[in-house]
Design a protein around this motif. Sequence first.
Motif, PDB file in Angstrom:
ATOM      1  N   GLY A  46       0.814  -1.212   0.000  1.00  0.00           N
ATOM      2  CA  GLY A  46       0.000   0.000   0.000  1.00  0.00           C
ATOM      3  C   GLY A  46       0.846   1.260   0.000  1.00  0.00           C
ATOM      4  N   ALA A  56      -6.177   4.829  -5.237  1.00  0.00           N
ATOM      5  CA  ALA A  56      -7.238   3.849  -4.988  1.00  0.00           C
ATOM      6  C   ALA A  56      -6.642   2.535  -4.484  1.00  0.00           C
ATOM      7  CB  ALA A  56      -8.061   3.617  -6.250  1.00  0.00           C
ATOM      8  N   ARG A  57      -5.583   2.079  -5.138  1.00  0.00           N
ATOM      9  CA  ARG A  57      -4.930   0.829  -4.701  1.00  0.00           C
ATOM     10  C   ARG A  57      -4.267   1.013  -3.344  1.00  0.00           C
ATOM     11  NH1 ARG A  57      -4.046  -4.250  -5.317  1.00  0.00           N
ATOM     12  NH2 ARG A  57      -1.979  -5.181  -5.487  1.00  0.00           N
ATOM     13  N   GLN A  60      -6.921   0.829  -0.641  1.00  0.00           N
ATOM     14  CA  GLN A  60      -7.413  -0.545  -0.475  1.00  0.00           C
ATOM     15  C   GLN A  60      -6.407  -1.399   0.285  1.00  0.00           C
ATOM     16  OE1 GLN A  60      -6.437  -3.271  -3.231  1.00  0.00           O
ATOM     17  NE2 GLN A  60      -7.147  -4.716  -1.704  1.00  0.00           N
ATOM     18  N   GLU A  63      -5.761  -0.130   4.001  1.00  0.00           N
ATOM     19  CA  GLU A  63      -6.893  -0.501   4.859  1.00  0.00           C
ATOM     20  C   GLU A  63      -6.871  -2.000   5.153  1.00  0.00           C
ATOM     21  OE1 GLU A  63     -10.200  -0.587   7.260  1.00  0.00           O
ATOM     22  OE2 GLU A  63      -8.930   1.105   6.698  1.00  0.00           O
ATOM     23  N   GLU A  64      -6.554  -2.805   4.153  1.00  0.00           N
ATOM     24  CA  GLU A  64      -6.454  -4.247   4.366  1.00  0.00           C
ATOM     25  C   GLU A  64      -5.338  -4.567   5.378  1.00  0.00           C
ATOM     26  OE1 GLU A  64      -5.371  -8.268   1.816  1.00  0.00           O
ATOM     27  OE2 GLU A  64      -6.077  -6.510   0.725  1.00  0.00           O
TER      28      GLU A  64
END
Length: 110
Positions: A46, A56-57, A60, A63-64
């Motif tokens: 990230g 955007a990636r 994602q 957050e993961e």
Amino acid sequence: VWHEAGWLAMCQGDADAAGPLHEEGLRLARAAGEPYLLAEVTLGAGVQAFWRGDLARAAQLVEEGRRAFLALGPEFDTAPAKAGAALSLLGNVALVAGDLPLAARRSEEA
């Protein structure tokens, strides 16, 4: 090793080489199923996406990674700090994306 090679490439300013290295590290970490390794590699991928401008990636994956560190709980001493760092980075992602209210919320939460 792939994850660390990706960091080394990033630190040397070679974002084009870092991307595939991080992706392979992420693939292998997912296959291994070791929770701390997966959290660490996901967060690192990230960060790399953020540095490359893929917001955007980055959001994602960070957050993961944050959720993965939270799930580890007190089992690993560094997990809460890493989850907090991920939240701070999510604030930076929101700031760069122009979402100032989300950036403020994330930063305050961190």
